[in-house]
Design an enzyme around this catalytic site. Structure first.
Site, PDB file in Angstrom:
ATOM      1  N   GLU A 252     -18.765  13.075 102.147  1.00  0.00           N
ATOM      2  CA  GLU A 252     -17.551  13.152 102.969  1.00  0.00           C
ATOM      3  C   GLU A 252     -16.406  12.675 102.079  1.00  0.00           C
ATOM      4  O   GLU A 252     -16.268  11.483 101.816  1.00  0.00           O
ATOM      5  CB  GLU A 252     -17.687  12.265 104.212  1.00  0.00           C
ATOM      6  N   CYS A 286      -8.581  10.454 105.299  1.00  0.00           N
ATOM      7  CA  CYS A 286      -8.789  11.718 104.589  1.00  0.00           C
ATOM      8  C   CYS A 286      -8.388  12.922 105.427  1.00  0.00           C
ATOM      9  O   CYS A 286      -8.211  14.019 104.888  1.00  0.00           O
ATOM     10  CB  CYS A 286     -10.240  11.846 104.124  1.00  0.00           C
TER      11      CYS A 286
END
Length: 478
Positions: A252, A286
Site C-alpha cells: 500500500e 496517501c
C-alpha cells in the site's frame, strides 16, 4: 489529564521486553523528546521470527470463537483506553486531537469488523464433472492461514494502518512480527500491550518491534515469513518487494489523488469535503486531495471559495481542539514540500494562499497554473498542498486524472450517472468516490491501488484472503 510514560518496551513473542531505551520519540509540535522505547536488534528480530514460526500450527488451530474473543477483547480495551490512544497520536504524530480521536474510532471499527469476519472464513463445494472423465468427482476447498507474516506500518496512521494488518492476521489465524514506524511506534506498542492480555494466544503469536531501517532486513528477506505487508513510500516498497524472495507481497504505497468538480456539483458540499480531503492531518495521507480539476464554467467561483475557506483554517498546537493544521511529521519533510512549492512558483505557478513555513509547520497552500513537469504536480506531495486546474471536456478531465504514475483513489463531484459510470470504467485507480473526496475510506471496503500505488487490497475480508491459501480436496465417489 492523560500522560505518557517515560519509557516503553517492545513486545517479543507476546511478552514485554526492555533490552534498551535507544529509540527517542519526539513530540512533533515541540520537537522535544516525549518518551523512549526499546529498539529491536537483528538478534531480537530473528528470535521473533523463530517464535512466529513455532506458533504457526497453534495459531492455525485456534477456533473461530477463540479468534473472535481475542478481537472482542481488543475492541473493549481500546474503548477503555480511548483518551490515552488519542493523546499518544497527538504527541507522537502531531495529529490534531479531533483527528486523533477519529483514528481511534477507526481502530475500534477495524477490530470490530475483524471480529465479525473471523467466523466467516468460508470455502466452497465445486462440481468437477465437467466431462465424462470427472463423473463422480467432487471438489471442496477451504482457506487456511498462510503462516508467519511480516508487517511494516507507516507514521501517518500509526493505529489504523497497523490495525489493518494485525486485526485480519488474528482473524485468519496467522502469527506476525510488526515493525511500526520509528517516528510513531507507540500506537502499535499499546496494541501489543492489549494483545499480551490474551492468554489464548500461543507464545510467538505476535511481536511488536520498533527497529531502525538498517537493522530491519529480516522483516523482508527471511524465508520463514510467508507474507510481507508494507505500507509506506513507493521507493521503499518496490525495493522491499525486489528482495522479498518467495513470499507473497502486499504493498500500500503513495498517491497523487485528484478530484473532479463538474459544472453541476453542489459547490458548498464540494468545498467542505475538498478542504478536509486536502488538508486533514496536514495533508499527510496517501489518498489526500492533491489535484483539484474544476469545470471551466465554475472555476473562478469555486477557486475563490477554496481560497477563502483555506484562509480560515487554524494552525497550531495539535493538543488544542480548535487546531486543524498541525505540524508535518518532521521539519525535513516540511522543507521538502516547501521547496517544491517555491519551485512551482518559480516555474510559473500562481500562489493563491499559504506557502509559508515555520519549522515543521507548513501553511495550507493552494496553487494554480503549475507546469505539468513540476514535482508538486507529478510526485506525491504528502503535505498541505493542492493544485487547481480547469477542464471543459469530461473525457479530458478523466485523462488528466489518469496522467499520473500513481493510481490509488479519485473523487468525483457530479450529478450525471453516465459520467460516473464512465469514470468507473476509465479511471486507472483502485477506487473512485462519488460526490466525495479521494481521501474517503471505510474500513471494510477493498482499499488499494494500481501502477506505482501498490499491489493487493486491504479491508479486513480482502486482507484475510491475502493472508491465506486455498487448500483443495477432491473426492471420488466409489
Amino acid at each position: 489529564m492523560t500522560k505518557l510514560k517515560d519509557t516503553y518496551p517492545l513486545y517479543l513473542n507476546n511478552k514485554a521486553v526492555q533490552p534498551n531505551t535507544d529509540l527517542a520519540v519526539t513530540d512533533k509540535f515541540t520537537g522535544e523528546v516525549a518518551f523512549r522505547t526499546a529498539l529491536a536488534t537483528p538478534d531480537i528480530i530473528d528470535e521473533a521470527i523463530a517464535g512466529a514460526t513455532r506458533a504457526a500450527p497453534a495459531m492455525a488451530k485456534l477456533a473461530s470463537y477463540e479468534r473472535q474473543g481475542i478481537l472482542d477483547h481488543c475492541v473493549a480495551r481500546f474503548r477503555e483506553r480511548f483518551d490515552e490512544l488519542a493523546y499518544a497520536l497527538c504527541i507522537e504524530a502531531g495529529k490534531p486531537i479531533k483527528d486523533a480521536e477519529g483514528e481511534v474510532t477507526r481502530l475500534i471499527d477495524t477490530f470490530r469488523i475483524a471480529s465479525e469476519e473471523s467466523t466467516r472464513n468460508y470455502g466452497e463445494v465445486q462440481p468437477l464433472d465437467i466431462s465424462a472423465r470427472a463423473k463422480g468427482y467432487l471438489g471442496i476447498w477451504k482457506r487456511v492461514p498462510i503462516g508467519p507474516c511480516s508487517f511494516i506500518s507507516p507514521f501517518n496512521f500509526p493505529l489504523n494502518l497497523a490495525a489493518h494488518k494485525v486485526a485480519p492476521a488474528i482473524a485468519m489465524g496467522c502469527p506476525f512480527v510488526m515493525k511500526p514506524a520509528s517516528m510513531t511506534p507507540l500506537g502499535a506498542i499499546i496494541m501489543g500491550e492489549v494483545l499480551a492480555e490474551c492468554d489464548v494466544l500461543p507464545e510467538g503469536a505476535f511481536s511488536i518491534l520498533p527497529a531502525s531501517r538498517d537493522g530491519a532486513d529480516l522483516f523482508t528477506t527471511d524465508d520463514r515469513l510467508k507474507l510481507l505487508s508494507f505500507t509506506g513510500s513507493p521507493e521503499v516498497g518496490w525495493a522491499l518487494k525486489a528482495k522479498s524472495g518467495k513470499k507473497k507481497v502486499v504493498l500500500e504505497l503513495g498517491g497523487n489523488a485528484a478530484v473532479i468538480v463538474d459544472h453541476d456539483a453542489d459547490l458548498d458540499h464540494a468545498l467542505e469535503r475538498i478542504i478536509f480531503g486536502a488538508f486533514y492531518q496536514s495533508g499527510q495521507s496517501c489518498i489526500g486531495v492533491q489535484r483539484i480539476v474544476i469545470h471551466e464554467s465554475i472555476y473562478d467561483e469555486f477557486r475563490e471559495m477554496l481560497v477563502a475557506k483555506t484562509k480560515t483554517l487554524v494552525a497550531g498546537d495539535p493538543k488544542d481542539r480548535d487546531t486543524f493544521i498541525g505540524p508535518m511529521i518532521s521539519e525535513k519533510e516540511a522543507k521538502r514540500l516547501d521547496d517544491w512549492i517555491q519551485s512551482a512558483v518559480e516555474a510559473g505557478g500562481k500562489l493563491l494562499v499559504g506557502g509559508k513555513r515555520d519549522g515543521a509547520m507548513l501553511e495550507a497552500t493552494l496553487l494554480e497554473d503549475v507546469p505539468e513537469n513540476c514535482e508538486a504536480v507529478r510526485e506525491e506531495a504528502f503535505g498541505p498542498l493542492a493544485i487547481l486546474s480547469k477542464f471543459s471536456d469530461w473525457d479530458k478531465a478523466l485523462a488528466e486524472v489518469n496522467d499520473s504514475k500513481f493510481g490509488l483513489q479519485a473523487g468525483l463531484f457530479t450529478r450525471d450517472i453516465h459520467k460516473v459510470l464512465d469514470a468507473w470504467d476509465e479511471l486507472d485507480v483502485g477506487g473512485i468516490v462519488v460526490n466525495d473526496v479521494s481521501s474517503y475510506r471505510v474500513d471494510n471496503m477493498p482499499y488499494g491501488g494500481v501502477k506505482d500505488s501498490g499491489l493487493g487490497r486491504e479491508g479486513i475480508r480482502f486482507a484475510m484472503e491475502d493472508m491465506s491459501e486455498i487448500r483443495n480436496m477432491v473426492i471420488r465417489r466409489a
